[in-house]
Design a protein around this motif. Sequence first.
Motif, mmCIF file in Angstrom:
data_model
loop_
_atom_site.group_PDB
_atom_site.id
_atom_site.type_symbol
_atom_site.label_atom_id
_atom_site.label_comp_id
_atom_site.label_asym_id
_atom_site.label_seq_id
_atom_site.Cartn_x
_atom_site.Cartn_y
_atom_site.Cartn_z
ATOM 1 N N THR A 135 3.882 -5.037 2.954
ATOM 2 C CA THR A 135 2.476 -4.937 3.274
ATOM 3 C C THR A 135 1.642 -6.063 2.835
ATOM 4 O O THR A 135 1.660 -6.533 1.731
ATOM 5 C CB THR A 135 1.625 -3.536 2.620
ATOM 6 O OG1 THR A 135 2.774 -2.325 3.112
ATOM 7 C CG2 THR A 135 0.524 -3.445 3.161
ATOM 8 N N PHE A 173 -1.678 -7.980 1.544
ATOM 9 C CA PHE A 173 -2.859 -7.636 1.088
ATOM 10 C C PHE A 173 -3.725 -9.055 0.961
ATOM 11 O O PHE A 173 -3.137 -9.676 0.228
ATOM 12 C CB PHE A 173 -2.776 -7.012 -0.290
ATOM 13 C CG PHE A 173 -2.466 -5.450 -0.223
ATOM 14 C CD1 PHE A 173 -3.353 -4.242 0.007
ATOM 15 C CD2 PHE A 173 -0.806 -5.190 -0.579
ATOM 16 C CE1 PHE A 173 -2.795 -3.172 0.259
ATOM 17 C CE2 PHE A 173 -0.537 -3.856 -0.398
ATOM 18 C CZ PHE A 173 -1.399 -2.823 -0.071
ATOM 19 N N PRO A 231 -1.994 -0.715 -4.582
ATOM 20 C CA PRO A 231 -0.622 -1.674 -3.952
ATOM 21 C C PRO A 231 0.547 -1.395 -4.772
ATOM 22 O O PRO A 231 1.594 -1.538 -4.288
ATOM 23 C CB PRO A 231 -1.159 -3.174 -3.740
ATOM 24 C CG PRO A 231 -2.151 -3.425 -4.913
ATOM 25 C CD PRO A 231 -2.969 -1.896 -4.715
ATOM 26 N N ALA A 266 5.142 -5.051 -1.514
ATOM 27 C CA ALA A 266 3.400 -5.734 -1.598
ATOM 28 C C ALA A 266 3.685 -7.105 -1.658
ATOM 29 O O ALA A 266 4.103 -7.828 -2.331
ATOM 30 C CB ALA A 266 2.842 -5.007 -2.555
ATOM 31 N N VAL A 288 -1.000 -5.286 -8.675
ATOM 32 C CA VAL A 288 0.131 -5.022 -7.517
ATOM 33 C C VAL A 288 1.391 -4.426 -8.417
ATOM 34 O O VAL A 288 2.137 -3.977 -7.928
ATOM 35 C CB VAL A 288 0.342 -6.385 -7.055
ATOM 36 C CG1 VAL A 288 1.800 -6.422 -6.281
ATOM 37 C CG2 VAL A 288 -0.740 -6.759 -6.094
#
Length: 272
Positions: A194, A196, A212, A218, A265
């Motif tokens: 994903t 960010f 996250p 991430a 994160v």
Amino acid sequence: MAEIITVDDPDDPRLRDYTGLTDVELRRRREPAEGLFIAEGEKVIRRARHAGYEMRSMLLSAKWVDVMRDVIDEVPAPVYAVSPELAERVTGYHVHRGALASMQRKPLPEPASLLTTARRIAVMEAVNDHTNIGAIFRSAAALGMDAVLLSPDCADPLYRRSVKVSMGAVFSVPYARLENWPRDLATVREAGFTLFALTPADRATPLDTAAPHTLDRAALLLGAEGDGLSTGALRAADEWVRIPMAHGVDSLNVGAAAAVAFYAVTTGRPTA
């Protein structure tokens, strides 16, 4: 055991790896083309060797010969012993730490090979300040990021200033360059990450709300100081995130912002 060679001529061709270290444009061109980088200071030299980089030579002032004796005894590369004055004439600046080493670069891995095993990565776009590059790598290593991907126009992590600021952390975090930007961000998403995008924009979600750290994979996108992320990079992201600010401050230096975001994160993840 390395041979210790006393040099008293700043134009000695054997010192070529160390000439003009303050000429940023020259070193940007020369070092990657010639497959070398400069490690400055005892700790950084030792960390480069520990990371498996081959030493081409060392440039030491006299008082550092004993300090580096164990390294001298272990490597076959020549050691050039010089006065502090001559070191300054060769390099272009006063070498405070008295020890420089020319190291051989390694081939960079392919991005896909890093994405296979990583779970937390930083992706930098057009970060071309060497101090910021070094600071970001140091935070990435300290806070447990698994890898770093660079856009084609990011600065060289192995440039002397970057290595020095990172205290050798650039050797601890694997990195690779993406060739097609921002198109290759699709490769990151296809690997299960994903994306960010870190931005101070009002529409961005606060990092703690986005959470996250709860995701399996991430990737955090970081842009250059001032300009931030490009429109293309922002469009490629799955979500925009921001660090909440107080006292009317609108943003942080990208190095400081990276450290905060890396913690968000990776929090809760075990680190080595």
